[in-house]
Design a protein around this motif. Structure first.
Motif, PDB file in Angstrom:
ATOM      1  N   TYR A  44      50.772  -8.761  17.829  1.00 29.49           N
ATOM      2  CA  TYR A  44      50.415  -9.268  18.912  1.00 29.49           C
ATOM      3  C   TYR A  44      49.345  -8.312  19.713  1.00 29.49           C
ATOM      4  N   SER A  45      48.621  -8.592  20.575  1.00 26.29           N
ATOM      5  CA  SER A  45      47.614  -7.855  21.457  1.00 26.29           C
ATOM      6  C   SER A  45      48.453  -7.026  22.260  1.00 26.29           C
ATOM      7  N   PHE A  46      47.953  -5.929  23.004  1.00 24.55           N
ATOM      8  CA  PHE A  46      48.591  -5.100  23.948  1.00 24.55           C
ATOM      9  C   PHE A  46      49.034  -6.019  25.028  1.00 24.55           C
ATOM     10  N   GLY A  47      48.123  -6.880  25.564  1.00 27.86           N
ATOM     11  CA  GLY A  47      48.690  -7.395  26.794  1.00 27.86           C
ATOM     12  C   GLY A  47      49.772  -8.515  26.320  1.00 27.86           C
ATOM     13  N   GLN A  48      49.892  -9.050  25.145  1.00 28.49           N
ATOM     14  CA  GLN A  48      51.281  -9.885  24.662  1.00 28.49           C
ATOM     15  C   GLN A  48      52.392  -8.865  24.678  1.00 28.49           C
ATOM     16  N   HIS A  49      52.260  -7.688  24.292  1.00 26.11           N
ATOM     17  CA  HIS A  49      53.348  -6.753  24.150  1.00 26.11           C
ATOM     18  C   HIS A  49      53.785  -6.329  25.505  1.00 26.11           C
ATOM     19  N   LEU A  50      52.806  -5.991  26.261  1.00 20.61           N
ATOM     20  CA  LEU A  50      53.253  -5.582  27.566  1.00 20.61           C
ATOM     21  C   LEU A  50      53.988  -6.719  28.450  1.00 20.61           C
ATOM     22  N   TYR A  51      53.322  -7.948  28.559  1.00 20.57           N
ATOM     23  CA  TYR A  51      53.770  -8.859  29.064  1.00 20.57           C
ATOM     24  C   TYR A  51      55.367  -9.362  28.701  1.00 20.57           C
ATOM     25  N   ASN A  52      55.533  -9.176  27.486  1.00 20.96           N
ATOM     26  CA  ASN A  52      56.967  -9.532  26.796  1.00 20.96           C
ATOM     27  C   ASN A  52      57.874  -8.243  27.292  1.00 20.96           C
ATOM     28  N   PHE A  53      57.373  -7.127  27.144  1.00 20.56           N
ATOM     29  CA  PHE A  53      58.287  -5.885  27.845  1.00 20.56           C
ATOM     30  C   PHE A  53      58.718  -6.069  28.904  1.00 20.56           C
ATOM     31  N   LEU A  54      57.482  -6.316  29.986  1.00 20.92           N
ATOM     32  CA  LEU A  54      58.001  -6.292  31.284  1.00 20.92           C
ATOM     33  C   LEU A  54      58.794  -7.713  31.573  1.00 20.92           C
ATOM     34  N   ASN A  55      58.512  -8.717  31.161  1.00 19.89           N
ATOM     35  CA  ASN A  55      59.319  -9.919  31.298  1.00 19.89           C
ATOM     36  C   ASN A  55      60.869  -9.488  30.817  1.00 19.89           C
ATOM     37  N   GLY A  56      61.077  -8.541  30.007  1.00 19.57           N
ATOM     38  CA  GLY A  56      62.589  -8.257  29.957  1.00 19.57           C
ATOM     39  C   GLY A  56      63.080  -7.610  30.815  1.00 19.57           C
ATOM     40  N   ILE A  57      62.353  -6.911  31.906  1.00 18.21           N
ATOM     41  CA  ILE A  57      62.911  -6.339  32.899  1.00 18.21           C
ATOM     42  C   ILE A  57      62.764  -6.896  34.393  1.00 18.21           C
ATOM     43  N   ILE A  58      61.613  -7.702  34.554  1.00 18.50           N
ATOM     44  CA  ILE A  58      61.269  -8.403  35.807  1.00 18.50           C
ATOM     45  C   ILE A  58      61.003  -9.780  35.249  1.00 18.50           C
ATOM     46  N   PRO A  59      61.669 -10.715  36.079  1.00 17.43           N
ATOM     47  CA  PRO A  59      61.381 -11.899  35.751  1.00 17.43           C
ATOM     48  C   PRO A  59      60.210 -12.485  36.160  1.00 17.43           C
ATOM     49  N   LEU A  60      59.084 -12.543  35.212  1.00 21.11           N
ATOM     50  CA  LEU A  60      57.476 -13.016  35.382  1.00 21.11           C
ATOM     51  C   LEU A  60      57.669 -14.215  35.947  1.00 21.11           C
ATOM     52  N   ASN A  61      58.547 -15.079  35.738  1.00 17.88           N
ATOM     53  CA  ASN A  61      58.070 -16.442  35.998  1.00 17.88           C
ATOM     54  C   ASN A  61      58.114 -16.579  37.467  1.00 17.88           C
ATOM     55  N   ASP A  62      58.744 -15.654  38.204  1.00 19.19           N
ATOM     56  CA  ASP A  62      58.869 -15.651  39.817  1.00 19.19           C
ATOM     57  C   ASP A  62      57.627 -14.913  40.336  1.00 19.19           C
ATOM     58  N   ILE A  63      56.846 -14.437  39.413  1.00 17.70           N
ATOM     59  CA  ILE A  63      55.584 -13.659  40.014  1.00 17.70           C
ATOM     60  C   ILE A  63      54.530 -14.433  40.237  1.00 17.70           C
ATOM     61  N   ARG A  64      53.763 -14.807  41.370  1.00 19.48           N
ATOM     62  CA  ARG A  64      52.668 -15.772  41.306  1.00 19.48           C
ATOM     63  C   ARG A  64      51.198 -14.939  41.547  1.00 19.48           C
ATOM     64  N   THR A  65      51.241 -13.744  41.828  1.00 19.91           N
ATOM     65  CA  THR A  65      49.889 -12.987  41.911  1.00 19.91           C
ATOM     66  C   THR A  65      50.196 -11.729  41.281  1.00 19.91           C
ATOM     67  N   VAL A  66      49.193 -11.268  40.479  1.00 20.41           N
ATOM     68  CA  VAL A  66      49.185 -10.151  39.716  1.00 20.41           C
ATOM     69  C   VAL A  66      47.966  -9.344  40.048  1.00 20.41           C
ATOM     70  N   LEU A  67      48.013  -7.960  40.342  1.00 22.56           N
ATOM     71  CA  LEU A  67      46.800  -7.184  40.805  1.00 22.56           C
ATOM     72  C   LEU A  67      46.535  -6.073  39.620  1.00 22.56           C
ATOM     73  N   GLU A  68      45.441  -5.952  38.953  1.00 21.52           N
ATOM     74  CA  GLU A  68      45.140  -4.995  37.881  1.00 21.52           C
ATOM     75  C   GLU A  68      44.148  -4.353  38.426  1.00 21.52           C
ATOM     76  N   ALA A  69      44.253  -3.093  38.492  1.00 18.27           N
ATOM     77  CA  ALA A  69      43.175  -1.835  38.978  1.00 18.27           C
ATOM     78  C   ALA A  69      42.685  -1.272  37.608  1.00 18.27           C
ATOM     79  N   GLY A  70      41.600  -1.305  37.376  1.00 18.71           N
ATOM     80  CA  GLY A  70      40.804  -1.015  36.511  1.00 18.71           C
ATOM     81  C   GLY A  70      40.971  -1.841  35.059  1.00 18.71           C
ATOM     82  N   GLY A  71      40.665  -3.079  35.511  1.00 18.86           N
ATOM     83  CA  GLY A  71      40.823  -4.110  34.187  1.00 18.86           C
ATOM     84  C   GLY A  71      40.029  -3.931  32.954  1.00 18.86           C
ATOM     85  N   GLY A  72      38.816  -2.929  32.885  1.00 17.01           N
ATOM     86  CA  GLY A  72      38.199  -3.012  31.685  1.00 17.01           C
ATOM     87  C   GLY A  72      37.620  -4.509  31.327  1.00 17.01           C
TER      88      GLY A  72
END
Length: 118
Positions: A44-72
């Protein structure tokens, strides 16, 4: 001995017109046919790996807004929005060029806002 801050602000604010020279983990895993993906247990891409990793720690379905600093180029945020279409994206960057890239019509990002900081 005197100290000074070595800043890349001028480069990012005025001269940046590509990320061609910069090889990040995110950029190296972006192309579907990247040889870097072949060594991973899941190709998978890095974003998919990171999302899956974070979703195991934080219930991302409960998150509505995400901020990225330095998004390339926006690849990571694109993956987050693909995996969770309910997310609303905000981007902060020092580079006008990269903010413009993230806002292009061809960009998969659906930004609710973006800011230039310097």
């Amino acid at each position: 001995m005197s100290y000074f801050i070595n800043s890349t602000a001028k480069y990012h604010q005025q001269d940046l017109n590509s990320l061609g020279w910069e090889l990040t983990v995110c950029n190296s895993l972006e192309p579907v046919d990247s040889p870097c993906r072949k060594i991973l247990a899941s190709p998978y891409s890095f974003g998919q790996h990171l999302y899956n990793f974070l979703n195991g720690i934080i219930p991302l379905n409960d998150i509505r807004t995400v901020l990225e600093a330095g998004g390339g180029m926006g690849y990571l945020m694109r993956d987050f929005l693909t995996l969770n279409p309910r997310l609303r994206a905000k981007m902060i960057d020092i580079s006008r060029y990269l903010l413009a890239k993230q806002k292009e019509p061809s960009s998969p990002l659906k930004l609710i806002s973006s800011w230039l900081i310097f």
